[in-house]
Design a protein around this motif. Structure first.
Motif, mmCIF file in Angstrom:
data_model
loop_
_atom_site.group_PDB
_atom_site.id
_atom_site.type_symbol
_atom_site.label_atom_id
_atom_site.label_comp_id
_atom_site.label_asym_id
_atom_site.label_seq_id
_atom_site.Cartn_x
_atom_site.Cartn_y
_atom_site.Cartn_z
ATOM 1 N N TYR A 68 20.139 14.873 22.874
ATOM 2 C CA TYR A 68 19.689 15.521 21.632
ATOM 3 C C TYR A 68 19.478 17.003 21.909
ATOM 4 C CZ TYR A 68 18.555 10.744 20.287
ATOM 5 O OH TYR A 68 18.637 9.407 20.014
ATOM 6 N N CYS A 69 19.938 17.836 21.007
ATOM 7 C CA CYS A 69 19.710 19.268 21.155
ATOM 8 C C CYS A 69 19.506 19.887 19.777
ATOM 9 C CB CYS A 69 20.891 19.937 21.859
ATOM 10 S SG CYS A 69 20.610 21.692 22.241
ATOM 11 N N MET A 70 18.578 20.843 19.693
ATOM 12 C CA MET A 70 18.335 21.562 18.435
ATOM 13 C C MET A 70 18.577 23.057 18.673
ATOM 14 S SD MET A 70 14.923 21.649 15.968
ATOM 15 C CE MET A 70 15.355 20.276 14.915
ATOM 16 N N GLY A 71 19.198 23.690 17.709
ATOM 17 C CA GLY A 71 19.457 25.109 17.799
ATOM 18 C C GLY A 71 18.187 25.935 17.622
ATOM 19 N N MET A 72 18.134 27.046 18.353
ATOM 20 C CA MET A 72 16.995 27.955 18.245
ATOM 21 C C MET A 72 17.520 29.397 18.227
ATOM 22 S SD MET A 72 13.452 27.625 20.409
ATOM 23 C CE MET A 72 13.940 28.549 21.870
ATOM 24 N N ALA A 73 18.644 29.590 17.545
ATOM 25 C CA ALA A 73 19.318 30.889 17.536
ATOM 26 C C ALA A 73 18.990 31.667 16.267
ATOM 27 C CB ALA A 73 20.832 30.690 17.636
ATOM 28 N N ARG A 91 32.680 32.644 9.540
ATOM 29 C CA ARG A 91 31.492 33.176 8.876
ATOM 30 C C ARG A 91 30.263 32.961 9.752
ATOM 31 N NH1 ARG A 91 31.083 30.376 3.253
ATOM 32 N NH2 ARG A 91 29.971 32.309 2.985
ATOM 33 N N THR A 92 29.192 33.611 9.357
ATOM 34 C CA THR A 92 27.947 33.540 10.113
ATOM 35 C C THR A 92 26.857 32.968 9.234
ATOM 36 O OG1 THR A 92 28.594 35.469 11.414
ATOM 37 C CG2 THR A 92 26.256 34.903 11.405
ATOM 38 N N TYR A 93 26.120 32.016 9.779
ATOM 39 C CA TYR A 93 24.985 31.430 9.064
ATOM 40 C C TYR A 93 23.686 31.915 9.708
ATOM 41 C CZ TYR A 93 28.200 28.310 6.712
ATOM 42 O OH TYR A 93 29.217 27.826 5.938
ATOM 43 N N PRO A 94 22.707 32.280 8.898
ATOM 44 C CA PRO A 94 21.429 32.693 9.484
ATOM 45 C C PRO A 94 20.684 31.500 10.073
ATOM 46 C CG PRO A 94 21.245 32.543 7.086
ATOM 47 C CD PRO A 94 22.698 32.290 7.422
ATOM 48 N N GLY A 95 19.994 31.737 11.183
ATOM 49 C CA GLY A 95 19.132 30.726 11.770
ATOM 50 C C GLY A 95 17.685 30.988 11.420
ATOM 51 N N ALA A 96 16.800 30.250 12.054
ATOM 52 C CA ALA A 96 15.356 30.414 11.851
ATOM 53 C C ALA A 96 14.672 30.089 13.178
ATOM 54 C CB ALA A 96 14.873 29.490 10.734
ATOM 55 N N PRO A 97 14.812 31.011 14.166
ATOM 56 C CA PRO A 97 14.396 30.665 15.536
ATOM 57 C C PRO A 97 12.909 30.310 15.658
ATOM 58 C CG PRO A 97 15.004 33.012 15.348
ATOM 59 C CD PRO A 97 15.450 32.339 14.095
ATOM 60 N N ALA A 98 12.058 30.998 14.925
ATOM 61 C CA ALA A 98 10.620 30.693 15.057
ATOM 62 C C ALA A 98 10.328 29.289 14.521
ATOM 63 C CB ALA A 98 9.788 31.740 14.310
ATOM 64 N N LEU A 99 10.931 28.964 13.393
ATOM 65 C CA LEU A 99 10.752 27.619 12.836
ATOM 66 C C LEU A 99 11.367 26.574 13.766
ATOM 67 C CD1 LEU A 99 10.002 25.617 10.611
ATOM 68 C CD2 LEU A 99 12.125 26.264 9.407
ATOM 69 N N SER A 100 12.562 26.882 14.291
ATOM 70 C CA SER A 100 13.186 25.958 15.250
ATOM 71 C C SER A 100 12.222 25.650 16.388
ATOM 72 C CB SER A 100 14.463 26.575 15.844
ATOM 73 O OG SER A 100 15.527 26.576 14.934
ATOM 74 N N ARG A 101 11.607 26.703 16.918
ATOM 75 C CA ARG A 101 10.730 26.497 18.075
ATOM 76 C C ARG A 101 9.554 25.580 17.737
ATOM 77 N NH1 ARG A 101 9.011 30.338 22.948
ATOM 78 N NH2 ARG A 101 7.439 28.967 23.809
ATOM 79 N N ARG A 102 8.971 25.802 16.544
ATOM 80 C CA ARG A 102 7.841 24.938 16.161
ATOM 81 C C ARG A 102 8.284 23.481 15.971
ATOM 82 N NH1 ARG A 102 6.220 26.994 11.198
ATOM 83 N NH2 ARG A 102 7.601 28.790 11.315
ATOM 84 N N LEU A 103 9.445 23.299 15.392
ATOM 85 C CA LEU A 103 9.962 21.932 15.227
ATOM 86 C C LEU A 103 10.248 21.292 16.587
ATOM 87 C CD1 LEU A 103 12.460 22.434 12.237
ATOM 88 C CD2 LEU A 103 10.228 21.298 12.150
ATOM 89 N N ILE A 104 10.885 22.062 17.461
ATOM 90 C CA ILE A 104 11.234 21.528 18.782
ATOM 91 C C ILE A 104 9.975 21.116 19.540
ATOM 92 C CG2 ILE A 104 12.169 22.188 21.044
ATOM 93 C CD1 ILE A 104 14.169 24.014 19.365
ATOM 94 N N GLU A 105 8.971 21.987 19.522
ATOM 95 C CA GLU A 105 7.735 21.669 20.253
ATOM 96 C C GLU A 105 7.105 20.387 19.722
ATOM 97 O OE1 GLU A 105 6.428 26.189 21.606
ATOM 98 O OE2 GLU A 105 5.619 25.332 19.750
ATOM 99 N N ARG A 106 7.173 20.202 18.435
ATOM 100 C CA ARG A 106 6.569 19.005 17.837
ATOM 101 C C ARG A 106 7.403 17.756 18.153
ATOM 102 N NH1 ARG A 106 1.519 18.272 15.095
ATOM 103 N NH2 ARG A 106 1.649 16.133 14.377
ATOM 104 N N ILE A 107 8.722 17.885 18.031
ATOM 105 C CA ILE A 107 9.594 16.727 18.318
ATOM 106 C C ILE A 107 9.444 16.300 19.775
ATOM 107 C CG2 ILE A 107 12.013 15.995 18.502
ATOM 108 C CD1 ILE A 107 12.575 17.831 16.050
ATOM 109 N N MET A 108 9.251 17.285 20.657
ATOM 110 C CA MET A 108 9.158 16.986 22.091
ATOM 111 C C MET A 108 7.989 16.064 22.434
ATOM 112 S SD MET A 108 10.027 20.536 24.045
ATOM 113 C CE MET A 108 11.665 20.878 24.671
ATOM 114 N N VAL A 109 7.031 15.946 21.546
ATOM 115 C CA VAL A 109 5.926 15.013 21.787
ATOM 116 C C VAL A 109 6.471 13.588 21.887
ATOM 117 C CG1 VAL A 109 3.813 14.051 20.776
ATOM 118 C CG2 VAL A 109 4.263 16.522 20.647
ATOM 119 N N ARG A 110 7.557 13.332 21.152
ATOM 120 C CA ARG A 110 8.080 11.957 21.123
ATOM 121 C C ARG A 110 9.473 11.821 21.712
ATOM 122 N NH1 ARG A 110 6.424 9.634 15.237
ATOM 123 N NH2 ARG A 110 7.836 7.997 15.906
ATOM 124 N N ILE A 111 10.262 12.898 21.708
ATOM 125 C CA ILE A 111 11.661 12.822 22.157
ATOM 126 C C ILE A 111 11.932 13.991 23.104
ATOM 127 C CG2 ILE A 111 14.075 13.076 21.409
ATOM 128 C CD1 ILE A 111 13.060 10.472 20.427
#
Lengths: 276, 104
Positions: A68-73, A91-111
């Protein structure tokens, strides 16, 4: 903020790359269902779209393959494929690195989730976004579940990943939509390309629309490979979305085998309650 | 024999514009960096999609590579069928053929 949208759709490259070779009426009905899904994502007023995909060796190889991998770009570019072949311009799509990081940190509690600050999109994400976000004006956060290079994550873990994603979305302030893209049955990139097991697909969709975790995760990989082809392994993306919307039933917007697109083209959503 | 190495090269070609440029400029020089058998090297130099398919290159990697080489879709499918006829069944991996009768 609770998750505001959960849906799934197909992503095969023929959907855009070989568009002119499909039955026009069937193709336009399918495209309309894809655009409907995009409109409903917009109506849910998300701050970001998490797209759970099964990439095809665009970023990850067998030297270092995350389950499993989540983007943080900050941004994501695509397609890696020849744009003319895919029928989608770069084309280029905008990311949301700060939001990605918060989601990743939370998901990491279980996965145990990997992250990536570089990520190029292939058809697995470009084709859905071509219809869902044609203006590329909403931040996107990609997730990859390895569905290509065995050993693959168990189906029960894919459902559990969805649960963890939901928990993470519920824990942040932003409104988040999630879309899974993949299979169902197909034999892509072989001389059989265009073969589709419609009965298997419809049985899988019954399980998905009922959001039944026991039946959704009952397949063995050997059975899936035999009955649904290599592409069938991508049911993990649909199963993850089911886990993210656990307890909610689905609605099928479109399903039809379109052999020149090499897949049973699918558009569906799970009816989660959208907060005001 | 290293199917892994063949796939690593194709993966790099598919995703990295700089590697693609080296492929265009001097493929032989690029290939020196990869430990390949003579059959693998020949398949790559010839752009032999049929032989690469039979060797067991993952279909997703091979499909992107065929697109990079400019294969029209029908020719790409035909090349895999010709590879099977010439070299026998797929030797490794998941991307075997079943009935061989797809949409093309």
């Amino acid at each position: 903020m609770p998750l505001v949208f959960a849906g799934v759709c197909s992503h095969a490259p023929g959907i855009t790359g070989r568009a002119e070779r499909a039955d026009p009426e069937l193709r336009e009905d399918f495209y309309a269902a894809m655009r409907r899904l995009g409109g409903e994502i917009r109506a849910a007023r998300p701050d970001a779209l998490v797209i759970v995909a099964a990439e095809h060796f665009a970023n990850f190889f067998m030297n270092n393959m995350p389950a499993y991998c989540m983007g943080m770009a900050e941004r994501y570019e695509g397609p890696i494929e020849d744009p003319e072949w895919l029928g989608i311009a770069p084309r280029t799509y905008p990311g949301a690195p700060a939001l990605s990081r918060r989601l990743i940190e939370r998901i990491m509690v279980r996965i145990d989730l990997a992250y990536a600050e570089e990520w190029q999109f292939d058809h697995g994400i470009m084709v859905p976004l071509h219809f869902l976000l044609p203006e590329a004006d909403l931040p996107v956060i990609p997730v990859n579940i390895n569905c290509q290079g065995p050993p693959l994550t168990p189906l029960s873990r894919a459902y559990e990943f969805g649960r963890a994603l939901r928990e993470a979305c519920d824990a942040v302030q932003e409104r988040i939509a999630v879309v899974g893209t993949g299979g169902i049955s197909h034999w892509p990139a072989t001389p059989d390309s265009g073969k589709i097991n419609e009965a298997w697909d419809r049985d899988f969709l019954d399980r998905w629309l009922a959001n039944d975790p026991v039946r959704l995760t009952a397949y063995t990989d050997a059975e899936t490979w035999r009955e649904a082809g290599q592409g069938g392994f991508e049911i993990r993306t649909f199963i993850a979305v089911a886990g993210a919307a656990e307890g909610n039933l689905g609605e099928l917007y479109f399903y039809a085998p379109i052999p020149i697109f090499a897949v049973g083209c699918t558009v569906a959503r799970l009816r989660i309650q959208i907060p005001p | 024999m290293s199917l892994y190495t063949v796939q690593k090269l194709l993966y790099n070609l598919n995703r990295d514009a700089r590697v693609r440029q080296r492929h265009a400029d001097d493929f032989g020089d690029l290939l020196k960096e990869y430990d390949l058998s003579e059959e693998e090297r020949r398949a790559l130099v010839d752009g032999d999609i049929g032989l690469l398919y039979v060797m067991g290159v993952n279909g997703q990697i091979l499909m992107h590579y065929a697109a990079l080489l400019g294969y029209p879709w029908d020719d790409y499918i035909k090349s895999m069928r010709e590879g099977l006829a010439k070299h026998g069944p797929v030797r490794h991996g998941l991307y075997l053929t079943t009935d061989g009768r797809g949409a093309v």
